[in-house]
Design a protein around this motif. Structure first.
Motif, PDB file in Angstrom:
ATOM      1  N   TYR A  42       0.844  -1.196   0.000  1.00  0.00           N
ATOM      2  CA  TYR A  42       0.000   0.000   0.000  1.00  0.00           C
ATOM      3  C   TYR A  42       0.876   1.241   0.000  1.00  0.00           C
ATOM      4  O   TYR A  42       0.581   2.239  -0.665  1.00  0.00           O
ATOM      5  CB  TYR A  42      -0.907  -0.010   1.237  1.00  0.00           C
ATOM      6  CG  TYR A  42      -1.754   1.240   1.383  1.00  0.00           C
ATOM      7  CD1 TYR A  42      -2.815   1.487   0.525  1.00  0.00           C
ATOM      8  CD2 TYR A  42      -1.470   2.162   2.385  1.00  0.00           C
ATOM      9  CE1 TYR A  42      -3.579   2.639   0.645  1.00  0.00           C
ATOM     10  CE2 TYR A  42      -2.227   3.313   2.525  1.00  0.00           C
ATOM     11  CZ  TYR A  42      -3.282   3.544   1.649  1.00  0.00           C
ATOM     12  OH  TYR A  42      -4.040   4.684   1.767  1.00  0.00           O
ATOM     13  N   SER A  43       1.966   1.186   0.741  1.00  0.00           N
ATOM     14  CA  SER A  43       2.900   2.296   0.817  1.00  0.00           C
ATOM     15  C   SER A  43       4.318   1.765   0.877  1.00  0.00           C
ATOM     16  O   SER A  43       4.588   0.765   1.553  1.00  0.00           O
ATOM     17  CB  SER A  43       2.610   3.152   2.056  1.00  0.00           C
ATOM     18  OG  SER A  43       3.440   4.294   2.105  1.00  0.00           O
ATOM     19  N   ASN A  45       8.486   2.946   1.320  1.00  0.00           N
ATOM     20  CA  ASN A  45       9.399   4.020   1.724  1.00  0.00           C
ATOM     21  C   ASN A  45      10.761   3.853   1.080  1.00  0.00           C
ATOM     22  O   ASN A  45      11.210   2.741   0.808  1.00  0.00           O
ATOM     23  CB  ASN A  45       9.596   4.017   3.250  1.00  0.00           C
ATOM     24  CG  ASN A  45       8.292   4.062   4.007  1.00  0.00           C
ATOM     25  OD1 ASN A  45       7.282   4.517   3.495  1.00  0.00           O
ATOM     26  ND2 ASN A  45       8.319   3.588   5.248  1.00  0.00           N
ATOM     27  N   SER A  77       7.976   8.558   0.716  1.00  0.00           N
ATOM     28  CA  SER A  77       7.090   7.393   0.650  1.00  0.00           C
ATOM     29  C   SER A  77       6.173   7.516  -0.555  1.00  0.00           C
ATOM     30  O   SER A  77       5.666   8.604  -0.855  1.00  0.00           O
ATOM     31  CB  SER A  77       6.244   7.280   1.921  1.00  0.00           C
ATOM     32  OG  SER A  77       7.057   7.058   3.047  1.00  0.00           O
ATOM     33  N   THR A  79       2.651   6.101  -1.985  1.00  0.00           N
ATOM     34  CA  THR A  79       1.462   5.485  -1.411  1.00  0.00           C
ATOM     35  C   THR A  79       0.322   5.509  -2.421  1.00  0.00           C
ATOM     36  O   THR A  79       0.215   6.455  -3.216  1.00  0.00           O
ATOM     37  CB  THR A  79       1.036   6.234  -0.123  1.00  0.00           C
ATOM     38  OG1 THR A  79       2.157   6.304   0.762  1.00  0.00           O
ATOM     39  CG2 THR A  79      -0.107   5.531   0.583  1.00  0.00           C
ATOM     40  N   ILE A  84      -5.696   8.557   2.868  1.00  0.00           N
ATOM     41  CA  ILE A  84      -4.516   7.958   3.492  1.00  0.00           C
ATOM     42  C   ILE A  84      -4.414   8.437   4.932  1.00  0.00           C
ATOM     43  O   ILE A  84      -4.243   9.633   5.191  1.00  0.00           O
ATOM     44  CB  ILE A  84      -3.231   8.347   2.734  1.00  0.00           C
ATOM     45  CG1 ILE A  84      -3.344   7.959   1.254  1.00  0.00           C
ATOM     46  CG2 ILE A  84      -2.015   7.686   3.380  1.00  0.00           C
ATOM     47  CD1 ILE A  84      -2.252   8.569   0.384  1.00  0.00           C
ATOM     48  N   TYR A  92       1.472   4.550   6.996  1.00  0.00           N
ATOM     49  CA  TYR A  92       0.329   4.931   6.165  1.00  0.00           C
ATOM     50  C   TYR A  92      -0.619   3.742   5.993  1.00  0.00           C
ATOM     51  O   TYR A  92      -0.191   2.606   5.782  1.00  0.00           O
ATOM     52  CB  TYR A  92       0.800   5.399   4.788  1.00  0.00           C
ATOM     53  CG  TYR A  92       1.679   6.628   4.833  1.00  0.00           C
ATOM     54  CD1 TYR A  92       1.134   7.893   5.006  1.00  0.00           C
ATOM     55  CD2 TYR A  92       3.062   6.530   4.689  1.00  0.00           C
ATOM     56  CE1 TYR A  92       1.936   9.027   5.044  1.00  0.00           C
ATOM     57  CE2 TYR A  92       3.872   7.647   4.717  1.00  0.00           C
ATOM     58  CZ  TYR A  92       3.301   8.897   4.901  1.00  0.00           C
ATOM     59  OH  TYR A  92       4.096  10.017   4.947  1.00  0.00           O
ATOM     60  N   SER A  93      -1.915   4.035   6.049  1.00  0.00           N
ATOM     61  CA  SER A  93      -2.931   3.014   5.817  1.00  0.00           C
ATOM     62  C   SER A  93      -4.160   3.676   5.206  1.00  0.00           C
ATOM     63  O   SER A  93      -4.345   4.900   5.321  1.00  0.00           O
ATOM     64  CB  SER A  93      -3.305   2.297   7.121  1.00  0.00           C
ATOM     65  OG  SER A  93      -3.864   3.216   8.050  1.00  0.00           O
ATOM     66  N   THR A 178       8.244  10.990   4.291  1.00  0.00           N
ATOM     67  CA  THR A 178       7.902   9.820   5.102  1.00  0.00           C
ATOM     68  C   THR A 178       7.442  10.213   6.510  1.00  0.00           C
ATOM     69  O   THR A 178       8.032  11.088   7.147  1.00  0.00           O
ATOM     70  CB  THR A 178       9.119   8.877   5.192  1.00  0.00           C
ATOM     71  OG1 THR A 178       9.438   8.420   3.872  1.00  0.00           O
ATOM     72  CG2 THR A 178       8.823   7.664   6.065  1.00  0.00           C
ATOM     73  N   ASN A 227      -2.918  -2.246  -4.552  1.00  0.00           N
ATOM     74  CA  ASN A 227      -1.602  -1.912  -4.025  1.00  0.00           C
ATOM     75  C   ASN A 227      -0.565  -1.740  -5.127  1.00  0.00           C
ATOM     76  O   ASN A 227      -0.848  -1.910  -6.313  1.00  0.00           O
ATOM     77  CB  ASN A 227      -1.156  -2.970  -3.020  1.00  0.00           C
ATOM     78  CG  ASN A 227      -1.937  -2.885  -1.722  1.00  0.00           C
ATOM     79  OD1 ASN A 227      -2.544  -1.863  -1.419  1.00  0.00           O
ATOM     80  ND2 ASN A 227      -1.922  -3.953  -0.945  1.00  0.00           N
TER      81      ASN A 227
END
Length: 562
Positions: A42-43, A45, A77, A79, A84, A92-93, A178, A227
């Motif tokens: 999903y993310s 870095n 990052s 994403t 977010i 991050y989610s 990030t 993703n």
């Protein structure tokens, strides 16, 4: 004085790997799948290790980086665009609530289209929360990140600019500093191109990703929503340097490392198994070759790559499939007996070298109960009753396993061949596997079998001509203690097995239990599919004075190194 193996070679056309010829020329740069499919992120870095900042753009069809813009931030990052949430730890989610804030999916986008990234960045700096974006091939400016479209519309009215409210799409990627909500850039070419990031603007920079250090750039594919697939775009030689420490290691003999370097390079140049589905050449696991970038690199492994720079293996003018494995247990194998299909340069041969060195876990024994083996086979999709017996029903000319036959309590047989013969025993649930193509079952003597022929039952008896135990004893002859031969006329029959004399319990004339013991014991040597180069064999040959060319010419038949 080093020893050399003399081998007859085909007359072939030679190419430097990456210098000429379509398949090689496409591989000056390797695309390596780091996270993809079910493991997509999903993310993702990045953190600079050597160098500072990043360039944004994409990698074209020739794998050349096309520049769009840059940042001097050292930790960024990438994403999936949308709502977010930023957690207390900076992770991050997807969501609309986070301890450190939220990067919403709705933005105000100015109507103006800009000539380049820098012009868009200058304009974006005039607005609180403004940032440059590259959308469908155009540079634009987006302002703010709201989770509600209504809130974004209100902001548009307050800003009093010429623009509209837009939202991140299923193919968009947002670049942030990030662990913050600060947006640096957004990229969305609706799958026509994927975001590329080049650390410090150069391919030899070193960058941290998921605990490993990598040379090269990174590509972020989000072509169908969901993703992000993360791909390392790296120079071929840097890629091979990232393979060697994990396939052999810096303490191995120099000539063995060189042989491995040539194999790894050839494999990468020829391989396209993931290209059509995921857009990269090789993955970073044992499914292809183990690759962890600069992590684990050693001077010895780097030197081996540099000493063989550009060298690949060819047969009939084409890159070969440079298969290799850990150890063969005594002999390599023809590719057709393992994978099917004749490959002239992958020919089995007896290996006298492995036995001259100590190899970790060289021998193995795996014990199965009939119920375990039944469950393993059924879980693999085989149709079979309760297993009563298993035996090697064919050995190859090299003494490796060609076929394995399983027998259930009704007398039904299942025969598997090639590499399936060992995979049929493998189970993650029971944590059991057969590690090589060189094994016997319940003490069966592979050496006593006619090469390429049937063995009969592993216990040493055969009731019918095909090597299987019948469910009926009708028509069977018996030898008396006096040596006379008579037809079977009833009573309890006995068979002579590797474990002694055993009675076969009957109901009428049906065999109730053909199993010769309560367990099925597989005993073998080696580790791997036995096709191509044995890594430990290469180690042993190097210790005996062979150079890397001699090693490669031993394990691969009629090949050329160029």
């Amino acid at each position: 004085m080093k020893k050399y193996l003399v081998t007859m070679l085909f007359v072939v056309t030679f190419f430097l790997c990456g210098a000429a010829g379509a398949s090689a020329a496409e591989k000056d740069t390797i695309k390596v799948g780091l996270k993809y499919g079910s493991g997509a992120l999903y993310s993702a870095n990045l953190l600079n290790e050597e160098g500072e900042g990043y360039e944004f753009g994409w990698f074209d069809s020739d794998r050349e980086f096309q520049y769009l813009g840059s940042t001097r931030e050292t930790a960024i990052s990438m994403t999936a665009a949308g709502n977010i949430a930023v957690g207390s730890d900076g992770a991050y989610s997807a969501g609309t609530s986070g301890s450190k804030g939220v990067i919403g999916k709705y933005h105000v986008q100015l109507d103006d289209v800009f000539d380049d990234y820098e012009e868009a960045e200058d304009t974006a700096s005039e607005y609180d929360g403004g940032y440059p974006a590259y959308i469908a091939g155009n540079f634009v400016v987006r302002i703010g990140c709201w989770t509600s479209e209504d809130d974004a519309e209100d902001a548009l009215d307050e800003l009093d600019v010429s623009g509209e409210v837009v939202s991140g799409s299923s193919t968009g990627v947002v670049v942030t500093v990030t662990k913050t909500t600060e947006v640096l850039f957004e990229f969305d070419c609706q799958g026509a191109e994927s975001l590329g990031v080049l650390p410090d603007g150069r391919m030899d920079a070193v960058t941290w990703f998921k605990g490993y250090k990598y040379n090269g750039g990174f590509q972020y594919d989000r072509v169908t929503g969901g993703n992000i697939n993360v791909i390392n775009v790296v120079d071929l030689e840097d890629y091979v340097k990232g393979v060697l420490p994990h396939e052999m290691g810096g303490s191995w003999p120099e000539e063995a490392l060189k042989a491995q370097a040539v194999c790894a390079r050839t494999f990468a140049c020829r391989n396209t198994k993931h290209l059509s589905l995921y857009g990269f050449d090789v993955c970073n696991t044992t499914d292809c070759q183990v690759y962890n970038g600069r992590s684990g690199a050693a001077d010895a492994t780097d030197r081996a790559v540099e000493a063989t720079a550009g060298e690949c293996l060819y047969a009939d003018g084409q890159l070969i499939e440079a298969l290799y494995f850990s150890s063969d247990g005594g002999a390599t194998e023809d590719s057709e007996n393992v994978f099917g299909g004749v490959t002239t340069y992958l020919v089995g041969k007896e290996d006298p070298y492995e036995s001259t060195i100590s190899i970790p876990d060289y021998s193995y024994t795996v014990t199965f109960t009939p119920s375990e083996l039944t469950a393993i086979l059924r879980n693999s999709g085989y149709s079979i009753g309760t297993i009563a017996d298993a035996y090697v029903s064919e050995f190859t000319q090299m003494g490796n396993v060609g076929k394995v036959t399983f027998v259930d309590t009704s007398g039904k047989t299942l025969t598997v061949k090639g590499e399936k013969a060992r995979y049929a025993f493998c189970s993650t649930s029971y944590n059991k596997n057969v590690r090589s193509m060189r094994f016997t079952i319940n003490g069966q003597d592979g050496g006593a079998v006619t090469p390429g022929g049937s063995t009969g039952n592993a216990s040493g008896y055969t009731i019918n001509g095909s090597g299987t135990l019948l469910s009926s004893l009708e028509g069977v002859s018996v030898i008396s203690g006096g040596g006379t031969v008579n037809s079977y006329s009833g009573g309890t029959p006995y068979v002579v097995t590797s474990g002694g004399t055993r009675a076969l319990p009957l109901t009428g004339s049906s065999v109730q239990n053909a199993s010769k013991s309560d367990t099925i014991v597989v005993t073998g040597t080696g580790n791997g599919h036995n096709v191509g180069m044995s890594q430990y064999g290469a180690n042993a040959m190097a210790k005996q004075g062979y150079d890397y060319e001699g090693i490669l010419h031993f394990y691969y038949t009629d090949v050329t190194i160029r």
